[in-house]
Design a protein around this motif. Structure first.
Motif, PDB file in Angstrom:
ATOM      1  N   ARG A 104      10.026 -27.436  -8.200  1.00  0.00           N
ATOM      2  CA  ARG A 104      10.066 -28.294  -7.016  1.00  0.00           C
ATOM      3  C   ARG A 104       9.586 -27.557  -5.749  1.00  0.00           C
ATOM      4  N   PHE A 105       8.864 -26.465  -5.941  1.00  0.00           N
ATOM      5  CA  PHE A 105       8.453 -25.653  -4.790  1.00  0.00           C
ATOM      6  C   PHE A 105       7.639 -26.458  -3.784  1.00  0.00           C
ATOM      7  N   PHE A 106       6.678 -27.242  -4.263  1.00  0.00           N
ATOM      8  CA  PHE A 106       5.764 -27.922  -3.356  1.00  0.00           C
ATOM      9  C   PHE A 106       6.383 -29.165  -2.703  1.00  0.00           C
ATOM     10  N   SER A 107       7.628 -29.459  -3.043  1.00  0.00           N
ATOM     11  CA  SER A 107       8.363 -30.508  -2.327  1.00  0.00           C
ATOM     12  C   SER A 107       9.622 -29.945  -1.679  1.00  0.00           C
ATOM     13  N   SER A 108       9.768 -28.619  -1.704  1.00  0.00           N
ATOM     14  CA  SER A 108      10.957 -27.981  -1.133  1.00  0.00           C
ATOM     15  C   SER A 108      10.886 -27.961   0.390  1.00  0.00           C
ATOM     16  N   GLU A 109      12.044 -27.789   1.006  1.00  0.00           N
ATOM     17  CA  GLU A 109      12.086 -27.719   2.468  1.00  0.00           C
ATOM     18  C   GLU A 109      11.386 -26.465   2.961  1.00  0.00           C
ATOM     19  N   TYR A 110      11.484 -25.374   2.216  1.00  0.00           N
ATOM     20  CA  TYR A 110      10.773 -24.144   2.581  1.00  0.00           C
ATOM     21  C   TYR A 110       9.269 -24.402   2.646  1.00  0.00           C
ATOM     22  N   TYR A 111       8.740 -25.103   1.645  1.00  0.00           N
ATOM     23  CA  TYR A 111       7.306 -25.396   1.620  1.00  0.00           C
ATOM     24  C   TYR A 111       6.927 -26.288   2.800  1.00  0.00           C
ATOM     25  N   ARG A 112       7.730 -27.332   3.046  1.00  0.00           N
ATOM     26  CA  ARG A 112       7.404 -28.282   4.124  1.00  0.00           C
ATOM     27  C   ARG A 112       7.593 -27.660   5.503  1.00  0.00           C
ATOM     28  N   SER A 113       8.606 -26.803   5.648  1.00  0.00           N
ATOM     29  CA  SER A 113       8.930 -26.271   6.971  1.00  0.00           C
ATOM     30  C   SER A 113       8.170 -25.005   7.320  1.00  0.00           C
ATOM     31  N   TYR A 114       7.854 -24.198   6.305  1.00  0.00           N
ATOM     32  CA  TYR A 114       7.171 -22.937   6.591  1.00  0.00           C
ATOM     33  C   TYR A 114       5.778 -22.869   5.972  1.00  0.00           C
ATOM     34  N   TYR A 115       5.706 -23.048   4.661  1.00  0.00           N
ATOM     35  CA  TYR A 115       4.444 -22.762   3.970  1.00  0.00           C
ATOM     36  C   TYR A 115       3.315 -23.677   4.434  1.00  0.00           C
ATOM     37  N   VAL A 116       3.642 -24.921   4.745  1.00  0.00           N
ATOM     38  CA  VAL A 116       2.599 -25.851   5.216  1.00  0.00           C
ATOM     39  C   VAL A 116       1.944 -25.346   6.494  1.00  0.00           C
ATOM     40  N   GLN A 117       2.699 -24.605   7.309  1.00  0.00           N
ATOM     41  CA  GLN A 117       2.137 -24.067   8.553  1.00  0.00           C
ATOM     42  C   GLN A 117       0.950 -23.143   8.298  1.00  0.00           C
ATOM     43  N   THR A 118       0.902 -22.544   7.106  1.00  0.00           N
ATOM     44  CA  THR A 118      -0.177 -21.622   6.805  1.00  0.00           C
ATOM     45  C   THR A 118      -1.510 -22.335   6.604  1.00  0.00           C
ATOM     46  N   GLY A 119      -1.472 -23.627   6.257  1.00  0.00           N
ATOM     47  CA  GLY A 119      -2.707 -24.371   6.054  1.00  0.00           C
ATOM     48  C   GLY A 119      -3.511 -23.915   4.855  1.00  0.00           C
ATOM     49  N   LEU A 120      -2.844 -23.325   3.868  1.00  0.00           N
ATOM     50  CA  LEU A 120      -3.545 -22.772   2.714  1.00  0.00           C
ATOM     51  C   LEU A 120      -3.718 -23.805   1.604  1.00  0.00           C
ATOM     52  N   ALA A 121      -4.881 -23.738   0.949  1.00  0.00           N
ATOM     53  CA  ALA A 121      -5.100 -24.523  -0.260  1.00  0.00           C
ATOM     54  C   ALA A 121      -4.627 -23.749  -1.477  1.00  0.00           C
ATOM     55  N   GLU A 122      -4.806 -22.416  -1.424  1.00  0.00           N
ATOM     56  CA  GLU A 122      -4.395 -21.601  -2.563  1.00  0.00           C
ATOM     57  C   GLU A 122      -4.278 -20.142  -2.153  1.00  0.00           C
ATOM     58  N   GLU A 123      -3.428 -19.444  -2.904  1.00  0.00           N
ATOM     59  CA  GLU A 123      -3.240 -18.004  -2.716  1.00  0.00           C
ATOM     60  C   GLU A 123      -3.205 -17.339  -4.084  1.00  0.00           C
ATOM     61  N   ILE A 124      -3.977 -16.279  -4.231  1.00  0.00           N
ATOM     62  CA  ILE A 124      -3.986 -15.494  -5.468  1.00  0.00           C
ATOM     63  C   ILE A 124      -3.551 -14.075  -5.132  1.00  0.00           C
ATOM     64  N   GLY A 125      -2.701 -13.500  -5.965  1.00  0.00           N
ATOM     65  CA  GLY A 125      -2.184 -12.162  -5.692  1.00  0.00           C
ATOM     66  C   GLY A 125      -2.441 -11.182  -6.821  1.00  0.00           C
ATOM     67  N   PHE A 126      -2.837  -9.956  -6.437  1.00  0.00           N
ATOM     68  CA  PHE A 126      -2.852  -8.817  -7.356  1.00  0.00           C
ATOM     69  C   PHE A 126      -1.493  -8.138  -7.228  1.00  0.00           C
ATOM     70  N   LYS A 253      31.110 -27.386   2.698  1.00  0.00           N
ATOM     71  CA  LYS A 253      31.596 -26.157   3.323  1.00  0.00           C
ATOM     72  C   LYS A 253      30.829 -25.838   4.605  1.00  0.00           C
ATOM     73  N   LEU A 254      29.508 -26.087   4.581  1.00  0.00           N
ATOM     74  CA  LEU A 254      28.664 -25.773   5.741  1.00  0.00           C
ATOM     75  C   LEU A 254      28.563 -26.935   6.732  1.00  0.00           C
ATOM     76  N   GLY A 255      29.145 -28.097   6.366  1.00  0.00           N
ATOM     77  CA  GLY A 255      29.102 -29.250   7.263  1.00  0.00           C
ATOM     78  C   GLY A 255      27.714 -29.832   7.428  1.00  0.00           C
ATOM     79  N   ILE A 256      26.944 -29.883   6.332  1.00  0.00           N
ATOM     80  CA  ILE A 256      25.570 -30.380   6.385  1.00  0.00           C
ATOM     81  C   ILE A 256      25.383 -31.460   5.325  1.00  0.00           C
ATOM     82  N   SER A 257      24.228 -32.136   5.376  1.00  0.00           N
ATOM     83  CA  SER A 257      23.972 -33.213   4.423  1.00  0.00           C
ATOM     84  C   SER A 257      22.558 -33.187   3.860  1.00  0.00           C
ATOM     85  N   SER A 258      21.781 -32.155   4.181  1.00  0.00           N
ATOM     86  CA  SER A 258      20.397 -32.129   3.709  1.00  0.00           C
ATOM     87  C   SER A 258      19.918 -30.701   3.499  1.00  0.00           C
TER      88      SER A 258
END
Length: 283
Positions: A104-126, A253-258
């Motif tokens: 679910r990475f590409f629908s995660s809040e991390y992806y939507r809130s941070y990774y989308v800011q990078t504007g990347l189509a793809e990343e390859i790593g050595f 416990k954290l008083g949150i809903s999302s």
């Protein structure tokens, strides 16, 4: 694109007979080698050791891009990055981001809130494993307008991996000393905050400050990384229903809903516990 053999040989020639190179010099040599093989928009190189904050060895970003790709990343989002977790697993090779990302990475809040800011189509790593539990990750990035790496170019990068790994091991030895210096700087800051802070890595401090149990910590960590409840259950050998119960307990416990609020609390807490990111001194 066709291979530029002349440019490739010129870049490789720079390394011949050199016992050492500064970060910027070797990083630029790597960039030139890769540019002779494939098309990309950015290069960034991080060194990882355990849960410690990654060290920025080289990048091609302008100052504004550097804030998103390096400074913000080192503050806390790296802990949710599939590349970071692959580096921690000491898994060598060349990988596309989508090969390593949770279900679910590409629908995660991390992806939507941070990774989308990078504007990347793809990343390859050595991924190059070194001594002292260190992994160096050399990333090639393509923006959305450039599009993903074609299969033929990815295959070419995989063929280049043994050469890249050997060059990294030759020109980036001794990175453990840099991590030790970063850790010692954190310990000095920890003494000002109290003895309890000194014994924990910044990542562990986040969970301590959120007052979560070890099981809740494991589940929240996987949720923020982009794992579904089903994936979390398989990884932790518990039922999907149990995962959902723990998630509800954490939210109460954290008083949150999302998940949006969960990520916000996580990053805010991390930002309040860590020190400023360590960057290469030879860039």
């Amino acid at each position: 694109m066709s291979i530029d053999l002349e440019a490739l040989f010129q870049a490789f020639d720079v390394t011949v007979g050199k016992p050492a190179m500064a970060d910027a010099e070797f990083g630029e040599t790597f960039r030139r080698m890769m540019a002779a093989l494939v098309r990309f928009d950015y290069v960034v190189v991080f060194a990882y050791r355990g849960k410690e904050r990654p060290i920025d060895l080289y990048s091609t970003f302008d100052p504004d891009e550097n804030v998103v790709f390096v400074t913000l990343y080192q503050v806390g989002p790296y802990l949710l990055d599939p590349f970071y977790h692959t580096a921690r697993a000491r898994r060598p090779g060349v990988f596309r981001m989508r090969e390593l990302a949770p279900d679910r990475f590409f629908s995660s809040e991390y992806y939507r809130s941070y990774y989308v800011q990078t504007g990347l189509a793809e990343e390859i790593g050595f991924f190059v494993t070194l001594d002292d539990d260190i992994t160096v990750v050399l990333s090639l990035m393509r923006r959305e307008k450039t599009g993903p790496f074609p299969p033929a170019e990815f295959a070419l990068l995989k063929k280049a991996e043994p050469l890249v790994a050997n060059l990294v091991r030759h020109f980036w030895p001794g990175l453990g000393a840099r991590f030790d210096a970063q850790r010692d700087a954190g310990l000095r800051t920890g003494r000002k905050r109290g003895a309890a802070a000194q014994a924990l890595q910044p990542a562990d401090t986040v969970w301590r400050d959120l007052k979560l149990t070890s099981r809740e910590t494991a589940i929240v960590d996987l949720v923020l990384q982009g794992h579904s409840s089903e994936s979390i259950g398989l990884r932790l050998n518990i039922s999907t229903g149990t995962v959902k119960v723990h998630r509800r307990n954490v939210y109460r416990k954290l008083g949150i809903s999302s998940q949006t609020q969960l990520l916000s609390i996580y990053l805010k807490t991390f930002g309040n516990t860590g020190d400023r990111p360590a960057q290469s001194t030879s860039r």
